[in-house]
Design a protein around this motif. Structure first.
Motif, mmCIF file in Angstrom:
data_model
loop_
_atom_site.group_PDB
_atom_site.id
_atom_site.type_symbol
_atom_site.label_atom_id
_atom_site.label_comp_id
_atom_site.label_asym_id
_atom_site.label_seq_id
_atom_site.Cartn_x
_atom_site.Cartn_y
_atom_site.Cartn_z
ATOM 1 N N GLY A 69 0.831 -1.199 0.000
ATOM 2 C CA GLY A 69 0.000 0.000 0.000
ATOM 3 C C GLY A 69 0.861 1.243 0.000
ATOM 4 O O GLY A 69 2.050 1.203 -0.328
ATOM 5 N N GLY A 70 0.245 2.357 0.359
ATOM 6 C CA GLY A 70 0.967 3.618 0.350
ATOM 7 C C GLY A 70 1.080 4.173 -1.062
ATOM 8 O O GLY A 70 0.432 3.705 -1.991
ATOM 9 N N SER A 71 1.990 5.145 -1.221
ATOM 10 C CA SER A 71 2.096 5.842 -2.511
ATOM 11 C C SER A 71 3.205 5.302 -3.420
ATOM 12 O O SER A 71 3.099 5.377 -4.640
ATOM 13 C CB SER A 71 2.341 7.332 -2.248
ATOM 14 N N THR A 72 4.253 4.732 -2.828
ATOM 15 C CA THR A 72 5.400 4.324 -3.661
ATOM 16 C C THR A 72 5.040 3.357 -4.784
ATOM 17 O O THR A 72 5.513 3.522 -5.913
ATOM 18 C CB THR A 72 6.511 3.714 -2.774
ATOM 19 N N ASP A 113 -1.771 -5.285 3.292
ATOM 20 C CA ASP A 113 -2.500 -4.602 4.356
ATOM 21 C C ASP A 113 -3.484 -3.613 3.741
ATOM 22 O O ASP A 113 -3.465 -3.355 2.537
ATOM 23 C CB ASP A 113 -1.540 -3.892 5.308
ATOM 24 N N HIS A 127 8.171 0.809 10.024
ATOM 25 C CA HIS A 127 7.040 -0.123 9.846
ATOM 26 C C HIS A 127 7.045 -0.690 8.433
ATOM 27 O O HIS A 127 7.604 -0.113 7.506
ATOM 28 C CB HIS A 127 5.711 0.554 10.175
ATOM 29 N N THR A 128 6.379 -1.828 8.290
ATOM 30 C CA THR A 128 6.108 -2.390 6.976
ATOM 31 C C THR A 128 4.736 -3.048 7.024
ATOM 32 O O THR A 128 4.307 -3.488 8.089
ATOM 33 C CB THR A 128 7.196 -3.378 6.533
ATOM 34 N N ALA A 129 4.034 -3.077 5.900
ATOM 35 C CA ALA A 129 2.598 -3.381 5.891
ATOM 36 C C ALA A 129 1.989 -2.468 6.960
ATOM 37 O O ALA A 129 2.269 -1.277 6.979
ATOM 38 C CB ALA A 129 2.343 -4.866 6.121
ATOM 39 N N LYS A 164 13.412 8.488 3.392
ATOM 40 C CA LYS A 164 13.531 7.093 3.874
ATOM 41 C C LYS A 164 15.000 6.709 4.115
ATOM 42 O O LYS A 164 15.285 5.602 4.581
ATOM 43 C CB LYS A 164 12.931 6.137 2.830
ATOM 44 N N ASN A 175 -5.966 1.421 -0.024
ATOM 45 C CA ASN A 175 -4.926 0.794 -0.862
ATOM 46 C C ASN A 175 -5.568 0.100 -2.057
ATOM 47 O O ASN A 175 -5.014 0.095 -3.156
ATOM 48 C CB ASN A 175 -4.103 -0.220 -0.047
ATOM 49 N N GLY A 209 6.395 -1.826 1.461
ATOM 50 C CA GLY A 209 7.064 -0.531 1.571
ATOM 51 C C GLY A 209 7.534 -0.384 3.009
ATOM 52 O O GLY A 209 7.340 -1.289 3.828
ATOM 53 N N ILE A 210 8.161 0.721 3.321
ATOM 54 C CA ILE A 210 8.543 0.977 4.716
ATOM 55 C C ILE A 210 8.181 2.403 5.098
ATOM 56 O O ILE A 210 8.192 3.315 4.263
ATOM 57 C CB ILE A 210 10.062 0.760 4.989
ATOM 58 N N GLY A 211 7.857 2.579 6.383
ATOM 59 C CA GLY A 211 7.624 3.927 6.887
ATOM 60 C C GLY A 211 8.893 4.471 7.520
ATOM 61 O O GLY A 211 9.865 3.731 7.719
ATOM 62 N N ARG A 240 -6.033 -0.021 4.878
ATOM 63 C CA ARG A 240 -6.581 0.922 5.846
ATOM 64 C C ARG A 240 -8.062 0.584 5.980
ATOM 65 O O ARG A 240 -8.733 0.270 4.979
ATOM 66 C CB ARG A 240 -6.415 2.335 5.319
ATOM 67 N N ARG A 243 -6.298 -0.877 10.992
ATOM 68 C CA ARG A 243 -5.671 -1.443 9.815
ATOM 69 C C ARG A 243 -5.889 -2.955 9.825
ATOM 70 O O ARG A 243 -6.036 -3.539 10.913
ATOM 71 C CB ARG A 243 -4.155 -1.180 9.795
HETATM 72 C C1 6PG Z 1 0.239 1.380 3.916
HETATM 73 C C2 6PG Z 1 1.403 0.506 3.594
HETATM 74 C C3 6PG Z 1 2.626 0.952 4.310
HETATM 75 C C4 6PG Z 1 3.438 1.668 3.257
HETATM 76 C C5 6PG Z 1 4.516 2.510 3.882
HETATM 77 C C6 6PG Z 1 5.211 3.366 2.812
HETATM 78 O O1 6PG Z 1 -0.882 0.891 3.854
HETATM 79 O O2 6PG Z 1 0.494 2.567 4.159
HETATM 80 O O3 6PG Z 1 1.239 -0.736 3.487
HETATM 81 O O4 6PG Z 1 3.394 -0.066 4.881
HETATM 82 O O5 6PG Z 1 4.016 0.705 2.372
HETATM 83 O O6 6PG Z 1 3.910 3.345 4.852
HETATM 84 O O7 6PG Z 1 4.252 4.249 2.283
HETATM 85 P P1 6PG Z 1 4.669 5.296 1.127
HETATM 86 O O8 6PG Z 1 4.965 4.460 -0.088
HETATM 87 O O9 6PG Z 1 3.451 6.146 0.945
HETATM 88 O O10 6PG Z 1 5.883 6.020 1.628
#
Ligand code: 6PG
Length: 238
Positions: free
Chosen positions: A43-46, A74, A148-150, A201, A86, A142-144, A76, A178
């Motif tokens: 998920g997320g933007s990457t 994962d 974090h991941t997922a 990051k 996502n 991805g990673i925060g 939201r 989540r």
């Molecule tokens: C989510 C993701 C989360 C995401 C990271 C990176 O639902 O937000 O699964 O783990 O991969 O937060 O998010 P970006 O790509 O937006 O930096």
């Protein structure tokens, strides 16, 4: 023997192309070997750029969509029409544009169910395709900035959850429920691909690959075969 493969690319587009190539190779290998390719999207933007690439030539013509099963690592806990969903991002960037059978898209339920019911329903849906002997061929992550991941954040019970593959969790850092794979379940996957882009990051990437970062959720991920890190130069601190 499990391998950690770290590659560094000039920018987000280059790393997305590299990840797309990896998915083309993995999907054709899986379908050739067992008739199906199973992948969990991050998920997320990457990953949006990667999803858009997979929806167009040359990638879309080289992935066996009819034999592909797509799930989500994962989600939201918002409706699938919500800007934070996502599923919404993946659907608009990829799923609406490729001939994947609708029944092969395992979306995480987020309406008319509670978060706990969602986790149980989603885990049951995954179990129709995934088992101990047939793990995910690939899990995208991805990673925060805090590691974090997922939706597994530092100190999360999902770091060590063994009974369930999927759990609902209140993420105080994001002020929302989540639904997420657990780390032990992610580690059952044959391959994991992290996509990490951006200078914001770089500090956490450095920590994840250092002795002080070993307890971080993203550092706990070790796939059965390959754990691939697709980094751009900014995230790699170059
Ligand atoms: C989510 C993701 C989360 C995401 C990271 C990176 O639902 O937000 O699964 O783990 O991969 O937060 O998010 P970006 O790509 O937006 O930096």
């Amino acid at each position: 023997m499990p391998a950690i493969i770290k590659t560094i690319w000039p920018d987000a587009l280059a790393l997305s192309h590299a990840a797309a190539h990896c998915i083309v190779t993995a999907s054709n290998k899986a379908v050739q070997e067992k008739g199906t390719f199973t992948i969990a999207l991050s998920g997320g933007s990457t990953p949006k750029l990667l999803f858009q690439l997979l929806a167009q030539a040359p990638y879309n013509n080289n992935i066996p969509w009819k034999h592909t099963v797509i799930a989500f690592g994962d989600e939201r806990f918002v409706p699938p029409t919500h800007e934070e969903s996502n599923f919404k991002m993946a659907n608009e960037a990829l799923l609406l544009h490729v001939p994947i059978p609708k029944k092969n898209i395992l979306a995480i339920p987020t309406v008319k169910v509670t978060p706990a019911q969602s986790a149980l329903l989603y885990e049951a849906a995954i179990k129709k395709y995934i088992s101990t002997s047939h793990p995910f061929d690939m899990v995208l992550l991805g990673i925060g900035e805090e590691g974090h991941t997922a939706s597994v954040f530092p100190g999360s019970p999902l770091l060590t959850e063994k009974k369930h593959w999927v759990k609902n969790v209140w993420v105080k850092e994001k002020n929302m429920d989540r639904i997420s794979f657990t780390i032990p379940f992610i580690n059952r996957a044959k391959n994991v691909a992290f996509l990490v882009s951006g200078a914001n990051k770089s500090a956490i990437v450095k920590k994840i690959f250092s002795k002080s970062g070993t307890a971080l959720p993203a550092a706990q991920v070790k796939a059965k075969e390959n754990t691939c890190w697709f980094l751009d130069e900014a995230a790699a601190g170059k």
